[in-house]
Design an enzyme around this catalytic site. Structure first.
Site, PDB file in Angstrom:
ATOM      1  CB  CYS A  36      13.971 -42.529 -17.528  1.00 38.28           C
ATOM      2  SG  CYS A  36      13.333 -40.880 -17.137  1.00 38.28           S
TER       3      CYS A  36
ATOM      4  CG  ASP B  88      27.916   9.490  -6.849  1.00 35.17           C
ATOM      5  OD1 ASP B  88      27.461  10.640  -6.736  1.00 35.17           O
ATOM      6  OD2 ASP B  88      28.708   8.980  -6.031  1.00 35.17           O
TER       7      ASP B  88
ATOM      8  CB  CYS C  99      40.921 -12.520 -41.916  1.00 32.86           C
ATOM      9  SG  CYS C  99      42.222 -12.945 -43.070  1.00 32.86           S
TER      10      CYS C  99
ATOM     11  CG  ASP D 297      30.048  12.043  -4.899  1.00 31.31           C
ATOM     12  OD1 ASP D 297      29.199  12.883  -4.586  1.00 31.31           O
ATOM     13  OD2 ASP D 297      30.406  11.103  -4.151  1.00 31.31           O
TER      14      ASP D 297
ATOM     15  CG  ASP E 260      31.370   6.721  -3.297  1.00 32.26           C
ATOM     16  OD1 ASP E 260      30.722   7.765  -3.517  1.00 32.26           O
ATOM     17  OD2 ASP E 260      31.570   6.268  -2.164  1.00 32.26           O
TER      18      ASP E 260
ATOM     19  CB  CYS F 242      16.882 -38.093 -16.549  1.00 31.96           C
ATOM     20  SG  CYS F 242      15.732 -38.700 -15.298  1.00 31.96           S
TER      21      CYS F 242
ATOM     22  CB  CYS G 240      45.232  -9.636 -42.699  1.00 30.07           C
ATOM     23  SG  CYS G 240      43.924 -10.060 -43.891  1.00 30.07           S
TER      24      CYS G 240
END
Length: 820
Positions: A80, A697, A18, A497, A693, A83, A15
């Site tokens: 090793c 802008d 929660c 624009d 675009d 690593c 709910c």
């Protein structure tokens, strides 16, 4: 360390209360800057620098453990312990990783992660970038948490099967007295009640145990949730009935009665409601599932000169990939060989397939046509366009809208208030209720507890957001931020624009006039012959318009600021602005009326003189995009003001605005001037939505209350925007406004009915109608009403899946399955 945002699944959420408690637990964790929990998809989204293990521990303490999953990697190149330590540290630094264990002997890694926060491909990429090539072992883990539909269905059927005999015999006996008499005469009241006890105890201990497993510990912690209400209500009914069955002497005289059927029916109805919720919530994420489904499982990649099928997760940048006819493009890339048409509708929304050849860009998730292509992968994994789109949609779906704040405040105190109301209800009935007062008090108290579960309130907003943003994505409208839904709904003016947004962004020949007996084609051919050495956009527009073979100029000279002079076919030609003719003593009278007419429309002019005589004038202009006029008209119909902000000359801007019916024009502005223009529009009309675009802008997109970037524009503009229109069509703006309006209306409807339901029925459950009308709400009816309220909210949200594009010429739908 910089802030990072990631999502993961959370369990035990049932709910809004929660979700609120889980959210606060995350927000209180050191290093968390922002946290939200979505009850609809049961996912948390966290921004900050907090350690993943600390987030897990905080949720566990709150009673809502994070879901975890394990990924395995095969790693080469380790020699090793140093690593393995390096690989482990690299993995542990990935957001969402809880622990990493690397085995040098088997050359494998086992990584435990917050479920949904990170996929196995990202982990493999991290290890590989550390210097140890890694590949996933097994299949990728789904982004979405596992569905609860199947277990809920099973539990509902079990609870129903166990409860049905009790319900039929107990309630049927009230409705049909001969049935009651038959039971009493055959097995007697005590045996009858014992059988009810056995069946209903099994219901509570088996399918109903989820309520007690979650709700009772939270009640002990002092942070009860919906499960706590159900647990208290059913335990009260079961406990009272058990005492009446086995220890009736503990109850006052005349109060011996059982309510086993109420406890069983409550559990069955609530489980049924959750089952229906799970099914409905599965449909709310349909758009994300379709997006994820656009990824092919296996890919043909060149290895040692031969194309071999490998898992998608193993594709690397720079790989050469083959796309067979009808197959999906696997990752983003650039075509190396082949010519074909690619269906990009699922990404851009454009219905027409796009021609692709060497050098063309292709996008993962699109569908190749009837010819094979090979391409070089330029982006894989989370860097692809499709992955970014999925991330945008998931981020938007996980967002919390400002309108949800009221519901959150109510839900935060709702359960404690309900417990208090239930306690007061019981006390009042015990004090002034009719005999048997204890029975009436029990029924009223349980009814309040059951009917008041705030599920519908918690589902009201997130489900609408999930369905609305998913449907928007199908129409090519990508909400990068969920709250953009609400902000766009409040916009009073849409500012565009001009260049590249309302217009094509490139000039083309729109009109011409000739004089002196020369034909239009010859005039255009001669002008193009002079312009063919120029890369100026206006010169290119002339070149594109001409279809005749071009003679080579015998000589050519540039006249800075004016145009060109050349000798073509033995003629001396001047090509340029009207001023060029004036400067060279050419009488422009034969073409002057056309010059004036074209200038009044804001067109750029190219004049031609032949051997000192004015011969032609060409009008070049940036063409209005298809659908732009219809989009502006549609926005007007929705009651919005439409403005245009442009760096072009006032004449050119007003000419375009006049043809489109735009209300307000601001022209001749620099990029920073667009910010001032947005502020002026806000002062004049109210909240502003800006559509652009280009790089120039981006400041205006950020300044406006809501920024919409045309998806064909620059990355800078897209990053600055709140909404991305992936198709590049102006119709996308109308669709964005429409889906915003419809989604917000849907959310308001959900919130109204959720609040109205609780406001109206809690007093009825408490028994306020009983003194006057003798009406007391049964806990079983309360359970049914509570379950139906959640299903109503979900069903209402799912109506958004049927929202059609607001403009008839808009593509429908994006992300659709194509012919493959």
């Amino acid at each position: 360390m910089t802030d990072q945002t990631f999502r993961f699944a959370v369990t035990n959420l049932s709910c809004a209360g929660c979700a609120g408690r889980a959210e606060r637990a995350l927000a209180d964790t050191p290093g968390v800057r922002q946290a939200s929990v979505n009850i609809a998809n049961k996912m948390a989204q966290v921004t900050g620098t907090a350690d993943s293990a600390n987030l897990r521990d905080a949720l566990a303490r709150a009673g809502y453990p994070a879901a975890e999953s394990v990924h395995r990697l095969s790693i080469t190149g380790m020699s090793c312990a140093s690593c393995t330590g390096r690989v482990e540290r690299a993995l542990q630094e990935v957001p969402g990783v809880l622990s990493a264990h690397v085995n040098l002997a088997t050359e494998t890694a086992e990584v435990r992660v917050l479920d949904g926060a990170v996929d196995v491909g990202e982990l493999a990429k991290t290890v590989t970038e550390t210097g140890y090539p890694a590949t996933p072992m097994g299949e990728d883990t789904p982004v979405e948490p596992a569905s609860e539909t199947a277990p809920l269905k099973r539990d509902t059927l079990i609870a129903g099967a166990l409860t049905l005999p009790v319900f039929i015999t107990e309630m049927g006996g009230h409705i049909f007295p001969p049935l009651h008499h038959a039971i009493m005469d055959s097995i007697g009241i005590q045996t009858f009640w014992v059988l009810q006890f056995l069946l209903i105890t099994l219901v509570l201990a088996w399918p109903g145990r989820r309520f007690f497993r979650i709700g009772l510990p939270l009640l002990v912690k002092g942070s009860p949730d919906m499960n706590s209400l159900v647990a208290l209500g059913t335990l009260a009914a079961w406990g009272y009935s058990t005492i009446a069955t086995f220890a009736p002497g503990l109850l006052p005289e005349g109060t011996r009665a059982v309510y086993f059927e109420a406890a069983g029916v409550i559990v069955t109805l609530i489980l049924a409601g959750r089952w229906m919720e799970a099914r409905a919530k599965g449909r709310t994420g349909a758009a994300i599932k379709r997006l994820i489904g656009l990824r092919p499982d296996r890919v043909r990649v060149e290895r040692d000169g031969v194309f071999t099928e490998i898992p998608l997760s193993e594709v690397e940048t720079g790989d050469i990939v083959e796309a067979r006819p009808g197959a999906r493009i696997a990752v983003d890339g650039v075509v190396l060989t082949g010519q074909s048409f690619v269906d990009e509708a699922m990404i851009t929304g454009e219905p027409a397939p796009v021609a692709k050849s060497e050098g063309s860009e292709v996008t993962g998730g699109t569908i190749n046509g009837q010819s094979p292509l090979t391409y070089r992968a330029t982006a894989v994994g989370s860097d692809t366009v499709l992955a970014r789109i999925i991330d945008m949609v998931q981020t938007a779906q996980g967002a919390k809208l400002p309108i949800q704040a009221l519901a959150d405040k109510v839900v935060r105190v709702f359960v404690p208030v309900v417990l208090a109301i239930a306690a007061v209800t019981v006390a009042v009935w015990l004090a002034v209720g009719p005999d048997p007062a204890l029975s009436h008090a029990l029924v009223a108290g349980v009814a309040v507890l059951i009917i008041a579960c705030p599920c519908a309130m918690g589902l009201a907003t997130p489900t609408s957001i999930m369905v609305g943003t998913g449907r928007a994505a199908e129409m090519g409208v990508l909400f990068r931020k969920g709250d953009a839904l609400q902000r766009l709904d409040s916009a009073a003016v849409i500012a565009f624009d001009k260049t590249g947004t309302l217009t094509e962004g490139r000039p083309s020949l729109v009109d011409q006039f000739t004089a002196g007996g020369i034909g239009p084609e010859d005039a255009l051919r001669l002008t193009a012959a002079v312009e063919q050495s120029s890369d100026h956009p206006i010169a290119q527009a002339i070149m594109v318009a001409n279809t005749a073979p071009l003679p080579a100029p015998e000589s050519s000279e540039t006249i800075p600021g004016y145009g060109l002079r050349a000798n073509v076919d033995g003629k001396t030609l001047l090509v340029g602005s009207p001023r060029l003719l004036t400067e060279h003593g050419v009488d422009a009278t034969p073409i002057q009326n056309a010059i004036d007419r074209f200038s009044d429309k804001g067109h750029s002019l190219v004049c031609l003189s032949i051997d000192g005589e004015a011969a032609a004038v060409f009008a070049v202009a940036d063409q209005i995009k298809p659908g732009a006029k219809a989009a502006v008209d549609a926005l007007h119909e929705q009651g919005l003001k439409v403005a245009m902000v442009s760096g072009d000359s006032p004449a050119a801007a007003h000419a375009i605005a006049g043809r489109l019916g735009i209300d307000h024009v601001t022209a001749g502005v620099l990029p920073d001037g667009k910010v001032d223009a947005v502020k002026a529009l806000r002062d004049a009309f109210g909240p502003v939505a800006f559509v652009g675009d280009g790089i120039n802008d981006a400041p205006a997109l950020a300044e406006a209350e809501i920024g919409l970037a045309i998806g064909t524009g620059t990355d800078v503009a897209i990053e600055a925007a709140d909404i991305v229109l992936s198709s590049g069509r102006v119709a996308g703006v109308v669709n964005a406004v429409e889906i915003s309006n419809r989604t917000m209306r849907n959310i308001r409807q959900n919130l109204f009915w959720a609040f109205a339901y609780n406001t109206a029925l809690i007093p009825v459950a408490a028994g306020v109608l009983s003194p006057a009308f003798g009406v007391q709400l049964s806990p079983m009816l309360g359970a049914g009403a509570m379950a139906l309220s959640s299903v109503f909210v979900l069903s209402n949200a799912l109506r958004l899946r049927r929202v059609a594009p607001a403009q008839a010429d808009a593509p429908e739908p994006a992300f659709r399955e194509a012919h493959a």
